[in-house]
Design a protein around this motif. Structure first.
Motif, PDB file in Angstrom:
ATOM      1  N   GLN A  37     -10.150 -19.516  27.918  1.00 35.33           N
ATOM      2  CA  GLN A  37     -10.283 -18.961  29.258  1.00 35.33           C
ATOM      3  C   GLN A  37      -8.998 -18.255  29.676  1.00 35.33           C
ATOM      4  O   GLN A  37      -9.035 -17.162  30.247  1.00 35.33           O
ATOM      5  CB  GLN A  37     -10.604 -20.064  30.271  1.00 35.33           C
ATOM      6  CG  GLN A  37     -12.007 -20.613  30.143  1.00 35.33           C
ATOM      7  CD  GLN A  37     -12.236 -21.801  31.064  1.00 35.33           C
ATOM      8  OE1 GLN A  37     -11.289 -22.413  31.555  1.00 35.33           O
ATOM      9  NE2 GLN A  37     -13.492 -22.149  31.265  1.00 35.33           N
ATOM     10  N   ALA A  40      -8.723 -15.003  27.881  1.00 39.15           N
ATOM     11  CA  ALA A  40      -9.671 -14.039  28.429  1.00 39.15           C
ATOM     12  C   ALA A  40      -9.168 -13.480  29.758  1.00 39.15           C
ATOM     13  O   ALA A  40      -9.268 -12.275  30.005  1.00 39.15           O
ATOM     14  CB  ALA A  40     -11.038 -14.691  28.609  1.00 39.15           C
ATOM     15  N   GLU A  45     -10.878  -9.988  30.166  1.00 40.63           N
ATOM     16  CA  GLU A  45     -12.268 -10.193  29.762  1.00 40.63           C
ATOM     17  C   GLU A  45     -12.941 -11.207  30.675  1.00 40.63           C
ATOM     18  O   GLU A  45     -12.300 -11.845  31.499  1.00 40.63           O
ATOM     19  CB  GLU A  45     -12.321 -10.702  28.315  1.00 40.63           C
ATOM     20  CG  GLU A  45     -11.799  -9.713  27.312  1.00 40.63           C
ATOM     21  CD  GLU A  45     -11.807 -10.274  25.900  1.00 40.63           C
ATOM     22  OE1 GLU A  45     -12.418 -11.342  25.702  1.00 40.63           O
ATOM     23  OE2 GLU A  45     -11.199  -9.660  25.034  1.00 40.63           O
ATOM     24  N   SER A  49     -17.054 -18.075  28.069  1.00 40.85           N
ATOM     25  CA  SER A  49     -16.927 -17.945  26.622  1.00 40.85           C
ATOM     26  C   SER A  49     -18.056 -18.694  25.939  1.00 40.85           C
ATOM     27  O   SER A  49     -18.753 -19.493  26.550  1.00 40.85           O
ATOM     28  CB  SER A  49     -15.583 -18.494  26.149  1.00 40.85           C
ATOM     29  OG  SER A  49     -15.548 -19.888  26.337  1.00 40.85           O
TER      30      SER A  49
END
Length: 60
Positions: A37, A40, A45, A49
């Motif tokens: 996380q 990301a 992003e 996930s």
């Protein structure tokens, strides 16, 4: 179709593990998920996930 929840002690991957070993395994999974996380978020992003989805499904 809905899966019937299986208690952690009865899951095949945790069948022979003690409570402490199961806890350690869950903590490692959580750490991996949190690191994914963070990566990301750092790269911009989506936070969701595959490992998070897998974990959330296993709790149902």
């Amino acid at each position: 179709m809905t899966e019937i929840p299986v208690p952690p002690a009865m899951r095949p991957e945790t069948a022979g593990l003690s409570r402490e070993e199961r806890l350690a395994q869950r903590l490692r999974e959580n750490l991996h998920r949190r690191k994914a996380q963070a990566r990301a978020l750092a790269s911009g992003e989506s936070v969701a996930s595959e490992s998070q989805t897998k974990t959330d499904l296993s709790k149902s």
